[in-house]
Design a protein around this motif. Structure first.
Motif, PDB file in Angstrom:
ATOM      1  N   ALA A   1       0.740  -1.195   0.022  1.00 26.07           N
ATOM      2  CA  ALA A   1      -0.010   0.065  -0.115  1.00 26.07           C
ATOM      3  C   ALA A   1       0.879   1.384  -0.199  1.00 26.07           C
ATOM      4  CB  ALA A   1      -0.809   0.042   1.193  1.00 26.07           C
ATOM      5  N   ARG A   2       2.046   1.449   0.965  1.00 25.42           N
ATOM      6  CA  ARG A   2       2.675   2.344   0.930  1.00 25.42           C
ATOM      7  C   ARG A   2       3.530   2.772  -0.534  1.00 25.42           C
ATOM      8  NH1 ARG A   2       6.207   0.772   6.438  1.00 25.42           N
ATOM      9  NH2 ARG A   2       7.775   1.895   5.066  1.00 25.42           N
ATOM     10  N   LEU A   3       4.013   1.421  -1.157  1.00 28.11           N
ATOM     11  CA  LEU A   3       4.675   1.475  -2.289  1.00 28.11           C
ATOM     12  C   LEU A   3       3.852   1.951  -3.556  1.00 28.11           C
ATOM     13  CD1 LEU A   3       7.452   0.903  -3.753  1.00 28.11           C
ATOM     14  CD2 LEU A   3       6.469  -1.659  -4.137  1.00 28.11           C
ATOM     15  N   ARG A   4       2.503   1.613  -3.466  1.00 30.71           N
ATOM     16  CA  ARG A   4       1.587   2.152  -4.397  1.00 30.71           C
ATOM     17  C   ARG A   4       1.325   3.636  -4.187  1.00 30.71           C
ATOM     18  NH1 ARG A   4      -2.700  -2.887  -3.678  1.00 30.71           N
ATOM     19  NH2 ARG A   4      -2.169  -4.170  -5.571  1.00 30.71           N
ATOM     20  N   ARG A   5       1.165   4.177  -3.126  1.00 29.73           N
ATOM     21  CA  ARG A   5       0.936   5.666  -2.796  1.00 29.73           C
ATOM     22  C   ARG A   5       2.391   6.344  -3.467  1.00 29.73           C
ATOM     23  NH1 ARG A   5      -1.478   3.842   2.172  1.00 29.73           N
ATOM     24  NH2 ARG A   5       0.535   4.050   3.281  1.00 29.73           N
ATOM     25  N   LYS A   6       3.527   5.814  -3.031  1.00 31.34           N
ATOM     26  CA  LYS A   6       4.585   6.620  -3.397  1.00 31.34           C
ATOM     27  C   LYS A   6       4.921   6.733  -5.186  1.00 31.34           C
ATOM     28  CE  LYS A   6       7.544   5.869   0.670  1.00 31.34           C
ATOM     29  NZ  LYS A   6       8.720   5.314   1.378  1.00 31.34           N
ATOM     30  N   MET A   7       4.502   5.549  -5.604  1.00 37.38           N
ATOM     31  CA  MET A   7       4.452   5.532  -7.080  1.00 37.38           C
ATOM     32  C   MET A   7       3.298   6.206  -7.808  1.00 37.38           C
ATOM     33  SD  MET A   7       5.744   1.525  -7.556  1.00 37.38           S
ATOM     34  CE  MET A   7       5.767   1.582  -9.373  1.00 37.38           C
ATOM     35  N   GLN A   8       2.271   6.509  -7.075  1.00 37.06           N
ATOM     36  CA  GLN A   8       1.329   7.106  -7.628  1.00 37.06           C
ATOM     37  C   GLN A   8       1.625   8.580  -8.175  1.00 37.06           C
ATOM     38  OE1 GLN A   8      -1.753   5.513  -8.428  1.00 37.06           O
ATOM     39  NE2 GLN A   8      -2.283   7.493  -9.686  1.00 37.06           N
ATOM     40  N   HIS A   9       1.379   8.942  -9.168  1.00 35.70           N
ATOM     41  CA  HIS A   9       1.797  10.454  -9.480  1.00 35.70           C
ATOM     42  C   HIS A   9       1.054  11.009 -10.781  1.00 35.70           C
ATOM     43  CE1 HIS A   9       4.252  14.088  -9.579  1.00 35.70           C
ATOM     44  NE2 HIS A   9       4.653  13.695 -10.828  1.00 35.70           N
ATOM     45  N   ASP A  10       0.346  12.128 -10.749  1.00 40.27           N
ATOM     46  CA  ASP A  10      -0.383  12.703 -11.886  1.00 40.27           C
ATOM     47  C   ASP A  10      -1.328  11.775 -12.578  1.00 40.27           C
ATOM     48  OD1 ASP A  10       0.821  14.970 -11.314  1.00 40.27           O
ATOM     49  OD2 ASP A  10       2.466  14.712 -12.740  1.00 40.27           O
ATOM     50  N   GLY A  11      -2.010  10.984 -11.926  1.00 41.10           N
ATOM     51  CA  GLY A  11      -3.185   9.965 -12.387  1.00 41.10           C
ATOM     52  C   GLY A  11      -2.290   8.634 -13.018  1.00 41.10           C
ATOM     53  N   GLN A  12      -1.024   8.675 -12.876  1.00 39.26           N
ATOM     54  CA  GLN A  12      -0.267   7.450 -13.504  1.00 39.26           C
ATOM     55  C   GLN A  12      -0.892   6.165 -12.862  1.00 39.26           C
ATOM     56  OE1 GLN A  12       3.906   7.891 -12.992  1.00 39.26           O
ATOM     57  NE2 GLN A  12       4.302   7.665 -15.079  1.00 39.26           N
ATOM     58  N   ASN A  13      -0.923   5.271 -13.691  1.00 34.04           N
ATOM     59  CA  ASN A  13      -1.359   3.711 -13.085  1.00 34.04           C
ATOM     60  C   ASN A  13      -0.337   3.104 -12.497  1.00 34.04           C
ATOM     61  OD1 ASN A  13      -4.058   4.226 -13.948  1.00 34.04           O
ATOM     62  ND2 ASN A  13      -3.595   3.199 -15.957  1.00 34.04           N
ATOM     63  N   VAL A  14      -0.376   2.618 -11.301  1.00 32.81           N
ATOM     64  CA  VAL A  14       0.775   1.950 -10.601  1.00 32.81           C
ATOM     65  C   VAL A  14       0.559   0.291 -11.154  1.00 32.81           C
ATOM     66  CG1 VAL A  14       1.597   1.062  -8.437  1.00 32.81           C
ATOM     67  CG2 VAL A  14       0.721   3.248  -8.766  1.00 32.81           C
ATOM     68  N   PRO A  15       1.470  -0.144 -11.747  1.00 31.50           N
ATOM     69  CA  PRO A  15       1.354  -1.604 -12.193  1.00 31.50           C
ATOM     70  C   PRO A  15       1.320  -2.720 -11.219  1.00 31.50           C
ATOM     71  CG  PRO A  15       3.552  -0.761 -12.453  1.00 31.50           C
ATOM     72  CD  PRO A  15       2.611   0.316 -11.867  1.00 31.50           C
ATOM     73  N   ILE A  16       1.277  -2.571  -9.835  1.00 37.58           N
ATOM     74  CA  ILE A  16       1.351  -3.627  -8.942  1.00 37.58           C
ATOM     75  C   ILE A  16      -0.228  -3.963  -8.735  1.00 37.58           C
ATOM     76  CG2 ILE A  16       1.689  -4.185  -6.701  1.00 37.58           C
ATOM     77  CD1 ILE A  16       3.907  -2.371  -6.580  1.00 37.58           C
ATOM     78  N   VAL A  17      -0.467  -5.447  -8.869  1.00 38.79           N
ATOM     79  CA  VAL A  17      -2.057  -5.797  -8.737  1.00 38.79           C
ATOM     80  C   VAL A  17      -1.947  -6.995  -7.969  1.00 38.79           C
ATOM     81  CG1 VAL A  17      -2.573  -5.435 -11.294  1.00 38.79           C
ATOM     82  CG2 VAL A  17      -1.594  -7.381 -10.703  1.00 38.79           C
ATOM     83  N   THR A  18      -3.027  -6.919  -7.193  1.00 39.88           N
ATOM     84  CA  THR A  18      -3.404  -8.136  -6.397  1.00 39.88           C
ATOM     85  C   THR A  18      -3.998  -9.264  -7.128  1.00 39.88           C
ATOM     86  OG1 THR A  18      -3.960  -6.356  -4.695  1.00 39.88           O
ATOM     87  CG2 THR A  18      -4.861  -8.666  -4.236  1.00 39.88           C
ATOM     88  N   VAL A  19      -3.206 -10.318  -6.482  1.00 41.16           N
ATOM     89  CA  VAL A  19      -3.495 -11.602  -6.985  1.00 41.16           C
ATOM     90  C   VAL A  19      -4.427 -12.413  -6.014  1.00 41.16           C
ATOM     91  CG1 VAL A  19      -3.132 -13.760  -8.334  1.00 41.16           C
ATOM     92  CG2 VAL A  19      -1.754 -11.763  -8.758  1.00 41.16           C
ATOM     93  N   ARG A  20      -5.764 -12.517  -5.917  1.00 43.59           N
ATOM     94  CA  ARG A  20      -6.669 -13.279  -5.232  1.00 43.59           C
ATOM     95  C   ARG A  20      -6.005 -14.556  -4.713  1.00 43.59           C
ATOM     96  NH1 ARG A  20     -11.404 -11.840  -3.018  1.00 43.59           N
ATOM     97  NH2 ARG A  20     -11.823 -10.389  -4.821  1.00 43.59           N
ATOM     98  N   GLY A  21      -5.842 -15.020  -3.441  1.00 42.99           N
ATOM     99  CA  GLY A  21      -5.674 -16.061  -2.716  1.00 42.99           C
ATOM    100  C   GLY A  21      -3.938 -16.141  -2.867  1.00 42.99           C
ATOM    101  N   ILE A  22      -3.170 -15.479  -3.627  1.00 39.58           N
ATOM    102  CA  ILE A  22      -1.859 -15.751  -3.602  1.00 39.58           C
ATOM    103  C   ILE A  22      -0.918 -14.466  -3.225  1.00 39.58           C
ATOM    104  CG2 ILE A  22       0.018 -16.169  -5.164  1.00 39.58           C
ATOM    105  CD1 ILE A  22      -1.777 -17.569  -7.318  1.00 39.58           C
TER     106      ILE A  22
END
Length: 233
Positions: free
Chosen positions: A195-216
């Protein structure tokens, strides 16, 4: 050069010999004795290299590697008594990085492992314009701006970026967090760091490429290049 090696071998003597030698040479070793055990291990383990016997009690190792696409996900070395040209070629076509025949020379096997590790460990990783400098431990935006990361955040991002589009388990990500104190972590440690990594990478509406894989766990999913727009005269 340390690494995690998964040895898949059904002969107890060979398994103990290989595992013991690799551990003596600073490798972390996990073992499996069949294709079914291999599948089970990979649910929670992300090895750097798989040493895969071809003659397994529940199937053919080369066919198993092809079905599971092991060569595209991990370093892969076939270790087997089958030494015909056809077998060797099939091993490489199934994604193998190397093919070692029995009887095994352990020093030669170690040299082959280190060679595969050197090829797979790039000092700089790029994705969607981002630059991850593994040596300097720095992350740069596509704009060139430096993103300040903690050691835990950086180690998790390297683990994800090293296997793009492949799910990485929470247990494995916990293992890559440097200098963690077992008394201070919980099941949510990785989730909090992500969550912290996503917040730091988020910038000017840029999509952060880290996705959650359910169950893994999580995966780094670089965006695919969109087709150029069609020009209308």
């Amino acid at each position: 050069m340390s690494a995690t090696i998964l040895v898949v071998e059904d002969a107890p003597e060979s398994l103990a010999m290989i595992a013991g030698f690799l551990e003596e040479n600073a490798m972390t070793v996990a073992t499996a004795r069949s294709g079914a055990e291999l599948r089970s291990r990979l649910q929670v383990l992300q090895p750097d290299i798989i040493l895969l016997d071809v003659n397994l009690p529940d199937g053919d190792g080369i066919e198993l590697a092809r079905q599971m696409r092991l060569g595209g996900r991990f370093g892969l070395i076939f270790v087997t008594g089958r030494d015909s040209d056809e077998d060797v070629l099939s091993g490489f076509e199934a994604g193998g990085d190397d093919y070692v025949t029995k009887p095994i020379n352990l020093r030669t096997l170690l040299a082959r492992i280190r060679s595969v590790l050197r090829r797979s460990r790039e000092p700089v990783i790029t994705f969607d314009g981002w630059i991850l400098d593994v040596v300097r431990r720095e992350l740069f935006r596509p704009t060139g701006q430096l993103v300040e990361l903690t050691a835990g955040e950086f180690n998790i991002l390297v683990a994800l970026a090293s296997r793009p589009a492949q799910p990485v388990s929470r247990d494995f990500l916990l293992d890559v967090i440097a200098n963690r104190d077992p008394r201070e972590i919980s099941a949510h440690t990785v989730d909090n760091l992500i969550a912290r990594l996503r917040r730091k990478m988020q910038h000017d509406g840029q999509n952060v490429p880290i996705v959650t894989v359910r169950g893994i766990g999580y995966a780094l999913m670089p965006a695919q290049r969109k087709p150029d727009p069609v020009k209308v005269d």
